[in-house]
Structures are given as structure tokens and as C-alpha cells.
Design an enzyme around this catalytic site. Sequence first.
Site, PDB file in Angstrom:
ATOM      1  N   HIS A 136       0.800  -1.230   0.000  1.00 41.02           N
ATOM      2  CA  HIS A 136       0.000   0.000   0.000  1.00 41.02           C
ATOM      3  C   HIS A 136       0.825   1.268   0.000  1.00 41.02           C
ATOM      4  CE1 HIS A 136      -3.976  -1.853   0.936  1.00 41.02           C
ATOM      5  NE2 HIS A 136      -3.221  -2.757   1.534  1.00 41.02           N
ATOM      6  N   LYS A 175      -8.131  13.839   4.289  1.00 42.37           N
ATOM      7  CA  LYS A 175      -7.233  12.690   4.245  1.00 42.37           C
ATOM      8  C   LYS A 175      -6.189  12.896   5.339  1.00 42.37           C
ATOM      9  CE  LYS A 175      -6.292  13.957  -0.074  1.00 42.37           C
ATOM     10  NZ  LYS A 175      -6.448  12.732  -0.822  1.00 42.37           N
ATOM     11  N   ARG A 176      -5.380  11.876   5.628  1.00 40.38           N
ATOM     12  CA  ARG A 176      -4.333  12.075   6.631  1.00 40.38           C
ATOM     13  C   ARG A 176      -3.423  13.232   6.245  1.00 40.38           C
ATOM     14  NH1 ARG A 176      -3.659   8.498  11.040  1.00 40.38           N
ATOM     15  NH2 ARG A 176      -1.722   9.638  11.371  1.00 40.38           N
ATOM     16  N   LYS A 215       0.955  14.470   0.517  1.00 42.42           N
ATOM     17  CA  LYS A 215      -0.417  14.741   0.085  1.00 42.42           C
ATOM     18  C   LYS A 215      -0.634  16.230  -0.184  1.00 42.42           C
ATOM     19  CE  LYS A 215      -2.261  10.798   2.752  1.00 42.42           C
ATOM     20  NZ  LYS A 215      -2.903   9.898   1.782  1.00 42.42           N
ATOM     21  N   THR A 239      -8.466   6.590  -2.040  1.00 46.60           N
ATOM     22  CA  THR A 239      -9.814   6.043  -2.146  1.00 46.60           C
ATOM     23  C   THR A 239     -10.834   7.154  -1.903  1.00 46.60           C
ATOM     24  OG1 THR A 239      -9.548   5.313   0.141  1.00 46.60           O
ATOM     25  CG2 THR A 239      -9.321   3.633  -1.572  1.00 46.60           C
ATOM     26  N   LYS A 245     -14.652   8.223  -3.620  1.00 53.20           N
ATOM     27  CA  LYS A 245     -15.874   8.549  -2.872  1.00 53.20           C
ATOM     28  C   LYS A 245     -16.403   9.919  -3.263  1.00 53.20           C
ATOM     29  CE  LYS A 245     -13.834   5.911   0.844  1.00 53.20           C
ATOM     30  NZ  LYS A 245     -12.915   6.003   2.003  1.00 53.20           N
TER      31      LYS A 245
END
Length: 824
Positions: free
Chosen positions: A363, A554-555, A560, A662, A666
Site C-alpha cells: 500500500h 485525508k491524513r 499529500k 480512495t 468517494k
Amino acid sequence: MLPAVHLTEPSPEQFSERFLHHLRYNCGLELRHARAADHLAALELAVRESMIDREILTRRTYDEVRPKTVNYLSMEYLLGRLLLNNLIATGLVDTAREAMQLMGLNLDTILDEEPDPGLGNGGLGRLAACFLDSLATLDYPAYGYGLRYDYGMFRQGFEKGWQVEHADTWLEGGFPWEIARHDLTVPVMVGGHVDWIPKKGGKHRPTWVGWRLAYGIPHDILVAGYGTNTVSILRLWDAQAASEFDFQIFSQGNFVKAVEERERVESVTRVLYPADDVEAGRRLRLMQEYFLVACTVRDVMDRFQRRHGEAWELLPDKVAFQLNDTHPALTVAEVMRYLLDEAGLNWTPSWEITRAICSYTNHTLLPEALETWPVSVMEPLIPRHVQIIYEINRRFMDSVKERCAGDPDRLRRMSILQEDGEKRLRMANLAIVGSHRVNGVAKLHTELLRTRVVKDFADLWPDRFVAITNGVTPRRWLLACNPRLASAINRRIGDGWVTDLGRLRELEPFADDTEFQEEVLAIKRANKKDLAAEVQRLCDISFDPSSLYDVQIKRLHEYKRQLLNAMHIILLYRRIKADPSLDVLPRSFVFGAKAAPSYHMAKLIIRLVNGIGEVVNDDPDVAGRLRVAFLPDYRVTLAEKVIPAADLSEQISTAGMEASGTGNMKLALNGALTIGTLDGANIEIKDAVGEDNIFIFGLTAAEVEERLTTGAHRPWKLYRGDEELAGVLDDLRDGVFAGDDAPQLRDIWSALMEHGDRYMCLADFRSYVEAQEHAAALYRDRPAWAAAAIRNIAAMGYFSSDRAITQYANEIWNLEPVSVEEHD
Ligand code: 26W
């Protein structure tokens, strides 16, 4: 002869009887004395009844059919609330709503009482939860295995803009969904050492001696498939000390020491490690990983033996273990140990069986997240496993030596044992060598695995590596969280999409239908109004539902790039300050993110965004055109409120760094348009929705790689070449949004300008700003925006976890569905 089992649907009257029964005999209360938490518990128990009937039916069917079963091992499950999903799965929503009404209660109020079981960090744990939903819905025989942490993911608060962590005491009020199965307690051996004991024929046999025992108590959470009788089990282990062991110490009169020892054992399942980036490198974490694996392998082997006795050669036809990242990689060694030491098999058949039943999902590509454990930490805990891993490695190295003679570097890279400096075991190498399949979670991710991270292995075993792009469950992420949109879709194309998401393609013709466009816009607006109320309640910030909701949830991670998002907000603010009459599209920015408690830079970025909000939200020049809210304690339940209200989905990781994502799926499924880089599953989303319906920007993975390795990335050159960017950077340097914390927040500026900007925020800045301008222009054209949103929804069929799980079943597990019928 077993008694017949029929599933009868209770009427609302019967259901309220059930509810009152549980209220009375579990909580000891009459309705008039019950509080909200009691209503919740009684309702959960009433729904659980229907699930238990189905579970018993499922168990009976499997005892008869004895099918192949997949066992999904994961250190994390980010389940979110269960009540609404279980009501939907069992077809009881309307019944429950009416039943509550009959008693003067409101279903939605009760639903909103439920706390989140947050037994995971982020993407990996939520994926595991979506997969359980799909496995049950598709009738695949499956168990989920994990740990029952007393403390899940910390609750996040903000103090003066800084993240503060509070303990998550999710079990405190009781957790009616779980069923403790003391009858299925398993022993786990720890410690001791390996002796070589002489056997007949002069050979010596390694024997694990001097170990002590701990116990794993299973706690089962039932997972009901949607529209099927199948109920599978998520089995979470709780660590318990051995009571017989105390007596030795007690009898020596050392009571306090005995109690201390119990505490040490039981602390194994105390707390979830809240970092999803760097490995913890702690003894306790290793102990957790081993405990999960040892309990699970024992449980699975016990069940196999009950069904098939000692016919170990049948294992590959009956059992599959799926390793969710390397965290349960010790499964390879534990299955070997079981087959050698408990079943008495020889090495070669044991190894063939082990490889045939294990497979591993990677992952993450980030090198710092790849787990390695010092041999010196492992040896005292699991000496026999270390010895087995050495033997696996010796044989593996022998086999590669023939193939790549004269390439000692390659051998060194592929070895499970890292020998420069402190000796360590590389868990990814162990997982790859011990599996028949290794999968990445998106196309690009798998390609990068093959060509960069584990190239040597992919060269050696090209067929072992497969790509299975992640997916999300349409039940939770559309049907349950966005009822308005779900019923609008139902009115156009029926509800077949709930279990066959590809059917959303049938919405495509409605993209140009004015009526449907208007309906989709009206639904989005209603959802945005609901979120505005939530933001007001949580942050005391007012959002205008007609503004563009720009969402990044998100984290918190540098890769990111929440920082890039923040830099864009600073740019817009500076433009308004320079010309307050400027025509800028009103935007409301939503952030949701937890930072690992030890991740310094991530915490600074939270502080920065909160600081920007403080300056921008109240500035009269801004006149409400920019609003910034960092929602505290982002978790599944908040995601379910934000996602239906999002207009723009921020998927802006540095290309090559996000394995899949992910949340991107969504958000698009709920009609948000993506602004994103060519990273992870974004690429496949772009291919599905078409270039005109997504805002792509930035460097590609290959370009990022090239710049990072050649040193071609020049922050100062970019600074000098872009006046607006320079202004933003100067503000960061000067602490314009940092208040008294300016000296600390300067580290953010340093990371960009003095430490090479590893995540390329500067390189992608201009192209990001341009993509944002395109988004703003399209947003002003309401019908065009609506058409693009509809095309996004229509194209999300592929990103269902049902599709992903079907691929795992066919390409990795060789697993067939088994339908569960009522018994006469
Ligand atoms: C050992 C510490 C540790 C803990 C967790 C290292 C790495 C992790 C996870 C692998 C991090 C994670 O959650 N990865 C995410 O997995 C999602 C599901 O596949 C992907 O969608 C995300 O892109 C990926 O970051």
C-alpha cells in the site's frame, strides 16, 4: 437434526417489542427512564438479533459445504458507525423508523448517538472495512482478522490552532456489536529459545523451548452483506495473560511482580499506533503484529482441522491468507512453524503450502514506511520464527545465486536479511518471497513497484505481481451517506447500481438533461446547507452554500500536499488584498486531517491552515468570499457528512507518491469534480470520466523522479520566476498567518526554500493555480458544471470494492461464492 431457521421480517410493532425487551433486560430500563445512549444500545441489540439469525445460517451452510475461505489479516479496520449500514443491509430501515415513531422516538437522533470505532489510521484501514462489506455482499466465505485495541485512533482537538490528542475510549460506554467468544480462546507462545534436539538417525531437530503463554480472546463483529443472507465475521483479538502462569510467581510470594507481568501481556492490544507513515520500530508494535498473526493462524488451522483433519495437502484448496501490507508478514513464518512443528511436515511441502495460501498487498511506495525489524528485537520474542526466516532466506539466496551469479549487489538487495549495520529483517522481502501473488493498489502504483521499489523481484518472478485498483463500497459511500442523490439516481435508473455499480453508466445520457442537472444541483445545495450547519456547530464559521466547497480530507502528510492547497488560499487572499473589488469566485475551503502525534511538519501545517482561517475568515476586505475551516477530529462519520457536500475534490499528491487514494473515488461518486495530479488512481479516474471532466495539473511521476534524482529542482529559481509565488513564500517566511507562532512556522518555509522542497510544491504551484482557475470558470457555468458532475458519477462504476474483491477472488484467491439459504 438441527432446528429449522427461517428469517422472518418483523413488523414495526414486533420490532418495537424487541427494542423494549432489550431496553428492559439489557439496560434494566423502562422507556420513560431511558436516555439517548440507552435507546442506541437497545436499537443495536434489536438489529443484531436479525444479524445473528443470518450468521447462524451462514455458519451452518459453511459447515456443510466446507468451502474455501479467505482470511483477511489487517492491523487496522476503520469501520465507522455500524447501525445505519446494518439496518440497510438487513432491510430494516423503514421498520426501525416506524417502530421508533410508535414509541415517540426519532431514528435519526438515535443514529447520531453512535460513536465511531476508529481502529485504523486512514486509507489502508478504511479499505479493509470496504472489503469486508463487499465480501459479505458478494457471498464470498471470509473472515476478517484484527486487533481489539482498547484505544483506537486518538480524538483530535485544536488549541490555539495546534493539534492536541485525546484518548479514544470507544469501549467505555459498551460496544453492543461485539460478541466475546471465550470458548474460542487461543494460546500464543512467546519468548524462550531454540534448542537442537537429536532425533533418530543422528539428525538434529530445532525445538522451541522455554516459551511462555499468552492468550487471545476473540471478539466477533458481524458484517451483514447487502441484500443477501451472508453474514461474515470480523474477529478482533484481545490479549490476556495466562492465569496458570501467575501461580508460579504467586507461589514464590511475589504478588506485585505477577500483576505487573499480567499488565505487560495485556498491554499488547492496548493502543493503535497512530502513524501511517514511518514504522514505529518499537518492541510493542512487533508484539502486536506477531499477536495478530499467531492468534489468527491458530484459529484458521483449528477450523481447518475440525473440517478436514490432518489432510494438510488440502490447505491450498480451503484456505487463503491475504496480508494487508507487511504488518502481518510474519504469517509466512508462523504458517511454516505450524506445519513443521505442530503438523510435523517436512520443509518442502510446508513451503509449497505456505506460498500457495499467502498473498500480500502493498500500500505504499514511501521508503520510510517499509518495515524492517532488528533481529535483536525479534530474537527474544520469537526465536523460532527468526530461525525459520533465516532458513527461508538461505534457501532463497541459494536459488537466486544460480540465476544471478556475478551480481552480488542484486543478491544483497533481495536478501530478507539486511546486513549493513545492525542486522534487520525486511518484511516486504519476506512477504514477497512467501506469497504466490503480490498486488499493488492502482495501475501506476503497481508499475512503480515493478520498476522501482522491488524491481529485482519483479524481474525474477514477473507473474507474481498483479495490479488490483482499489474500490469503495457503494452502500456506505452513496446509498447511506447521500440519500438524496441515491433516490434521484433510483428514480432514473432503478437501484441495481447498489450491488452493480457499473450500472451508473446508464446515467450518462442524463448529463445533458436540464431537469436532471437542476435536480443534481439542488441536491448538492441541500447537502451543502447541511454541512454548513455542521461547520457552524464545530468551528463557529459560517459557510455560504452558493460558494464553491473546496475539500481536502485525508491524513496529513507532506506528500499529500495540504501545504500546496494552503498556498493557493494565500494567493487568493493576496489578490483580494491587492484589489478588494476583484471578481473572485467565492470559495469555502474544508480541511479534515489528523497528523501523527510525532510528525512535526504535519502539525505545523495544521497550525498554518488554522492561522490562515483566522486571518481570512474575519477580514472585511474578503467580505466572506473566502472561508477556511479545519474540521476537528476527521473520521469516517465526518467524511460521510463532507463528501456529499463537496464540489471540488483535492487529490494533489506529488506524482508517484500516493499509492491509490480512495477518497478520490468517494468524492467523485458523490458528484464532486477532481482537481488532481497524475498519481495513484487519479489516472484511472481521469480515463474513466474523460479529460474534460477533471482538472489535471502538475508534473508526472517520471518528471518528479527525474528532478529529484538529478537535482534539477530549483526552489529559488522558481521563486524568482513567479512574482505571485514569491509573495506567497514571503508571507510564509514572515509568519503572516502564524501570530505568535511565527518562529516555529518558519520551518515550513525552510522545508521549501532551504531543504529542497522534496514534495515539489513550488514546481507544481503555477500549474495548480491555473487548474484552479479552470475549475472556478466552469463552476460559474452551472449547467456545464452539473453535466460534468453527472459524468463523474456515471463513470465511477469501476471503482466499487465489489469489482476489486471479485478480482482478488479470481486472480489471487481462487475463491467461489457460496449462497446461504434458509434451512428446513
Ligand atoms: C508501519 C507504519 C505504516 C502504517 C501504515 C506504514 C504504512 C501504512 C499504510 C500502508 C499507509 C496507508 O494507509 N496507505 C494507503 O493505503 C490506501 C489503500 O490502499 C491507498 O489508497 C493510499 O494511497 C495509501 O497511502
